[in-house]
Structure formats: C-alpha cells, structure tokens
Design a protein around this motif. Structure first.
Motif, mmCIF file in Angstrom:
data_model
loop_
_atom_site.group_PDB
_atom_site.id
_atom_site.type_symbol
_atom_site.label_atom_id
_atom_site.label_comp_id
_atom_site.label_asym_id
_atom_site.label_seq_id
_atom_site.Cartn_x
_atom_site.Cartn_y
_atom_site.Cartn_z
ATOM 1 N N ASP A 82 0.836 -1.200 0.000
ATOM 2 C CA ASP A 82 0.000 0.000 0.000
ATOM 3 C C ASP A 82 0.872 1.252 0.000
ATOM 4 O OD1 ASP A 82 -2.381 -1.381 -0.002
ATOM 5 O OD2 ASP A 82 -2.698 -1.225 2.162
ATOM 6 N N ARG A 83 0.430 2.259 -0.745
ATOM 7 C CA ARG A 83 1.151 3.531 -0.793
ATOM 8 C C ARG A 83 0.428 4.514 0.126
ATOM 9 N NH1 ARG A 83 4.809 3.145 -4.614
ATOM 10 N NH2 ARG A 83 5.207 5.382 -4.649
ATOM 11 N N VAL A 84 1.167 5.120 1.034
ATOM 12 C CA VAL A 84 0.555 5.896 2.110
ATOM 13 C C VAL A 84 1.248 7.241 2.305
ATOM 14 C CG1 VAL A 84 -0.288 3.866 3.354
ATOM 15 C CG2 VAL A 84 2.011 4.730 3.821
ATOM 16 N N VAL A 85 0.519 8.125 3.004
ATOM 17 C CA VAL A 85 1.022 9.454 3.371
ATOM 18 C C VAL A 85 0.810 9.649 4.861
ATOM 19 C CG1 VAL A 85 0.708 11.945 3.059
ATOM 20 C CG2 VAL A 85 0.514 10.414 1.092
ATOM 21 N N LEU A 86 1.757 10.315 5.487
ATOM 22 C CA LEU A 86 1.665 10.670 6.910
ATOM 23 C C LEU A 86 1.896 12.159 7.060
ATOM 24 C CD1 LEU A 86 3.582 11.341 9.606
ATOM 25 C CD2 LEU A 86 1.547 9.967 9.946
ATOM 26 N N ASN A 87 1.020 12.828 7.808
ATOM 27 C CA ASN A 87 1.202 14.240 8.173
ATOM 28 C C ASN A 87 0.888 14.414 9.651
ATOM 29 O OD1 ASN A 87 -0.568 14.490 5.262
ATOM 30 N ND2 ASN A 87 1.442 15.433 5.291
ATOM 31 N N GLY A 88 1.853 14.902 10.417
ATOM 32 C CA GLY A 88 1.577 15.284 11.800
ATOM 33 C C GLY A 88 1.572 14.148 12.790
ATOM 34 N N TRP A 89 0.601 14.204 13.727
ATOM 35 C CA TRP A 89 0.444 13.232 14.811
ATOM 36 C C TRP A 89 1.637 13.181 15.766
ATOM 37 C CZ3 TRP A 89 -4.274 11.968 15.706
ATOM 38 C CH2 TRP A 89 -5.184 11.791 14.657
ATOM 39 N N GLY A 90 2.411 14.248 15.852
ATOM 40 C CA GLY A 90 3.558 14.276 16.754
ATOM 41 C C GLY A 90 4.792 13.586 16.206
ATOM 42 N N VAL A 91 4.693 13.104 14.958
ATOM 43 C CA VAL A 91 5.852 12.483 14.316
ATOM 44 C C VAL A 91 6.915 13.559 14.092
ATOM 45 C CG1 VAL A 91 6.643 11.368 12.196
ATOM 46 C CG2 VAL A 91 4.517 10.636 13.276
ATOM 47 N N GLY A 92 8.155 13.229 14.384
ATOM 48 C CA GLY A 92 9.229 14.202 14.318
ATOM 49 C C GLY A 92 9.371 15.029 15.584
ATOM 50 N N GLU A 93 8.450 14.801 16.536
ATOM 51 C CA GLU A 93 8.494 15.490 17.825
ATOM 52 C C GLU A 93 8.630 14.491 18.974
ATOM 53 O OE1 GLU A 93 5.468 18.733 18.137
ATOM 54 O OE2 GLU A 93 4.737 17.854 16.268
ATOM 55 N N ASN A 106 1.940 4.199 13.787
ATOM 56 C CA ASN A 106 0.587 3.763 14.084
ATOM 57 C C ASN A 106 -0.247 3.856 12.807
ATOM 58 O OD1 ASN A 106 -2.138 3.665 14.878
ATOM 59 N ND2 ASN A 106 -1.739 4.645 16.841
ATOM 60 N N GLY A 107 -0.846 2.772 12.391
ATOM 61 C CA GLY A 107 -1.613 2.771 11.155
ATOM 62 C C GLY A 107 -2.774 3.732 11.142
ATOM 63 N N ASP A 108 -3.289 4.111 12.312
ATOM 64 C CA ASP A 108 -4.394 5.078 12.383
ATOM 65 C C ASP A 108 -3.970 6.457 11.894
ATOM 66 O OD1 ASP A 108 -6.031 3.122 13.442
ATOM 67 O OD2 ASP A 108 -5.805 3.787 15.521
ATOM 68 N N TRP A 109 -2.664 6.704 11.851
ATOM 69 C CA TRP A 109 -2.170 8.023 11.443
ATOM 70 C C TRP A 109 -2.085 8.183 9.929
ATOM 71 C CZ3 TRP A 109 2.740 7.860 15.045
ATOM 72 C CH2 TRP A 109 2.331 7.889 16.395
ATOM 73 N N LEU A 110 -2.225 7.122 9.187
ATOM 74 C CA LEU A 110 -1.949 7.135 7.758
ATOM 75 C C LEU A 110 -3.195 7.416 6.935
ATOM 76 C CD1 LEU A 110 0.254 3.912 7.662
ATOM 77 C CD2 LEU A 110 1.065 6.281 7.805
ATOM 78 N N SER A 269 -3.590 21.056 11.998
ATOM 79 C CA SER A 269 -3.312 19.971 11.057
ATOM 80 C C SER A 269 -2.681 18.763 11.729
ATOM 81 C CB SER A 269 -2.378 20.473 9.952
ATOM 82 O OG SER A 269 -1.142 20.909 10.498
ATOM 83 N N VAL A 270 -2.181 18.933 12.940
ATOM 84 C CA VAL A 270 -1.410 17.859 13.587
ATOM 85 C C VAL A 270 -2.313 16.732 14.052
ATOM 86 C CG1 VAL A 270 0.167 17.274 15.471
ATOM 87 C CG2 VAL A 270 0.399 19.464 14.282
ATOM 88 N N MET A 271 -3.360 17.062 14.774
ATOM 89 C CA MET A 271 -4.231 16.046 15.365
ATOM 90 C C MET A 271 -5.614 16.003 14.705
ATOM 91 S SD MET A 271 -2.421 14.507 17.568
ATOM 92 C CE MET A 271 -0.904 14.704 18.522
ATOM 93 N N ALA A 272 -5.752 16.597 13.544
ATOM 94 C CA ALA A 272 -7.039 16.588 12.851
ATOM 95 C C ALA A 272 -7.505 15.152 12.625
ATOM 96 C CB ALA A 272 -6.921 17.304 11.514
ATOM 97 N N PRO A 273 -8.785 14.864 12.872
ATOM 98 C CA PRO A 273 -9.292 13.501 12.677
ATOM 99 C C PRO A 273 -9.359 13.114 11.208
ATOM 100 C CG PRO A 273 -11.051 14.982 13.334
ATOM 101 C CD PRO A 273 -9.778 15.765 13.441
ATOM 102 N N ALA A 274 -9.728 11.865 10.969
ATOM 103 C CA ALA A 274 -9.637 11.291 9.627
ATOM 104 C C ALA A 274 -10.503 12.020 8.607
ATOM 105 C CB ALA A 274 -10.003 9.811 9.674
ATOM 106 N N ALA A 275 -11.742 12.372 8.973
ATOM 107 C CA ALA A 275 -12.666 12.934 7.985
ATOM 108 C C ALA A 275 -12.141 14.225 7.346
ATOM 109 C CB ALA A 275 -14.041 13.155 8.610
#
Length: 327
Positions: A82-93, A106-110, A269-275
């Motif tokens: 699967d090809r995926v994108v990650l933005n935010g969620w405290g990654v890099g922090e 965490n797959g929920d972040w993708l 944008s960091v913790m915005a939910p999926a929708a």
C-alpha cells in the motif's frame, strides 16, 4: 541499516547528523514503511536548528511528513505494498519521523496516497499544502463564496501560502497575496493571485477596525498580520489561522468579531481527525494542478535537509522543499 537524520542532546547541547540507524531502533508501531520522500516544514526547521523546543524526546528523527510503501502491517486497514502518506500526529516530535529511509508508525495516522499523485508530489504538498487545504475547506464550509469579494493569503510565498493561493484561485476566488518578496510577483500570479501586497502593509500595529476588504483570509503569519487581517475582513467574513511565522501573539481587539460578525477559524493539522484529513487530500487531488507543484517545490538530498533548515528559518525559501531520503 538505513540512513537517517538524528537529533540528539548531550547535556544542554543539541547535535544533528546524518547517520546509519538499525531497524531495531525504530519505535513501536503496527505499520512499517519504506520511505520514498519527506518534506521540510517550518516545524522541522525549528527542530533541526534548535530554535524552538519542538523535539520532546531524544534521540529523534525529524520530519513531520512522509510518503512511502508499506512493507509490513499488523493494522487492519493496511497491507504490504500500500502507498501511504503521513502528516503530523507528533511524528518528528515524540515519534521518529520522515527524515529516514524507514519508519514504523501507528496505522491510524496514515491516509492513502491519492492515485493522481506520486510520492514526490505528495511531499511537494506535505503538511503545508494539506494545511492550506484544511483552511480552504474551513472558509468554504463557513459560507465564504467567490462572489462576496477578494480573499487574502498572507505569507503567500511560503508552503501554506503557495498552495492556498492555487487552491483558492481554482475554487473561483479573486486572490490577493501578501509577501515580503517583491521579486516573487510573477510566481504568485502563476499560481493564481490577482493582486500582490507588500507584507509591510499588514505587519505593523493597526487600528482595531479598518476598511472592509476581505471576504476571507488564510493566515499563516500570526501577530500583527493576523490582527490587521481580522480588522480588514468584511462583515460576516472569516479568517482561517494556521501559523505563527511573525509571532504567536495576537495583538487585537474584539471589535471585528462583535461589530462585524467576523469569525476566526483555528486550523490544526497535527491532530485533525480522519474525515477532514481525507477531505483535504480529496480537494488537493481534485484541484491542485501538477504543474503548480513543479513551480512550488524543489528537491534536496537527505543530507542537504540540515542546511536547508537554516535557510527556511532565515526566510530564504520559496514554496516547498522535498527531501529525497534515498539520495
């Protein structure tokens, strides 16, 4: 082993280096990804330069964005390939990020990589472009329409601003772009701006209420710029605030909100939910021209991201910086 930029702290001194990391060092997560591209955002630049306490846990791989291919998954939504994108969620922090050839998350972040974009194009968009899309969605959901007048984009040559100009123009708005770089007028007009403003018109203290001009605003600057943008917004208009390039302060009064019914829309944008994330990426896939991405972004190798971080902090960067982690 894989290449990674690692930020560490010895006593009170921060170190940043390109190094080789072992997969056993990766943090916990249920999806492992071969990273293809990341991008350099303002937050990443603050982390690398140490200008702000972005990093909360050491050692840390910076990079709040990444795009790549799933190599292993224990998450129900994702499978190998699967090809995926990650933005935010405290990654890099607080969790190792995208400035590495491999990541475990965490797959929920993708979110799925939109089929119209390559991994590089997704990172030319990155958190900056995704945030711009959240801002445009917020204005439209609030009821701001092209027939109500001009919209303003501050920090227009930055990553958020550049994509916001392009998306708003595509949505039919007449766009005014505020920038401190007079030489970039042609670039902004190419993206869709009609009017170019000197940022100095907005960056100093102004009156609590000023001449009504803007139906809506996308602001990534904060401080006096945000206060003046609110003071110039037309009756019933809205301001989407998503950044603090000028400062975290907001030296304003309540006048625009209680006398003109202006709405200030906070954009996270960091913790915005999926929708809203998926809606933002849908807009980008539908409305952002691939040619605009070529104009907005330039590529650097993984090692070059360290120096580019300093350039970004110093305001020397136009548009977006894509990090090719495999060169």
């Amino acid at each position: 082993m894989f290449a990674a930029i690692l930020i560490d702290k010895v006593e009170k001194s921060q170190t940043v280096e390109l190094t080789q990391a072992d997969e056993a060092q990766l943090p916990d997560g249920d999806v492992t990804i071969d990273v293809e591209y990341s991008s350099l955002n303002y937050k990443d630049a603050l982390a690398i330069t140490g200008k702000s306490p972005i990093v909360r846990k050491y050692p840390m791989v910076p990079g709040i964005d990444l795009a790549g291919v799933v190599t292993d998954s224990a998450h129900a939504d994702w499978k190998k390939g699967d090809r995926v994108v990650l933005n935010g969620w405290g990654v890099g922090e607080t969790h190792w990020g995208g400035f590495a050839q491999r990541a475990r998350l965490n797959g929920d972040w993708l979110v799925p990589l939109p089929s119209v974009f390559t991994a590089r194009q997704a990172m030319a968009i990155g958190t900056a472009g995704y945030t711009a899309s959240l801002c445009v969605d917020a204005l439209l959901n609030h009821g701001v329409r092209p027939d109500q007048g001009e919209v303003l984009v501050t920090g227009a040559t930055g990553g958020v601003g550049s994509v916001a100009v392009a998306l708003l123009a595509k949505a039919g708005f007449t766009v005014a772009a505020a920038t401190g770089k007079a030489s970039e007028g042609d670039y902004l007009r190419q993206l869709g701006a009609t009017t170019i403003l000197d940022r100095a018109e907005l960056s100093e203290a102004g009156k609590p209420l000023q001449k009504e001009r803007w139906a809506g605003v996308v602001d990534s600057v904060g401080s006096h710029t945000l206060a003046n943008a609110c003071a110039q917004t037309r009756y019933g208009g809205a301001v989407a605030a998503c950044g603090l390039a000028q400062g975290m302060d907001f030296p304003a009064t309540v006048a625009p909100f209680i006398l003109r019914g202006v709405s200030l829309l906070g954009i996270d944008s960091v913790m915005a939910p999926a929708a809203p994330r998926l809606a933002a990426w849908d807009r980008l896939a539908r409305d952002l021209d691939a040619g605009a991405l070529d104009a907005i972004a330039r590529d650097v190798a993984l090692a070059e991201a360290i120096g580019a971080a300093g350039e970004l902090i110093e305001g020397k960067v136009r548009g977006r910086i894509v990090v090719d982690v495999n060169r």
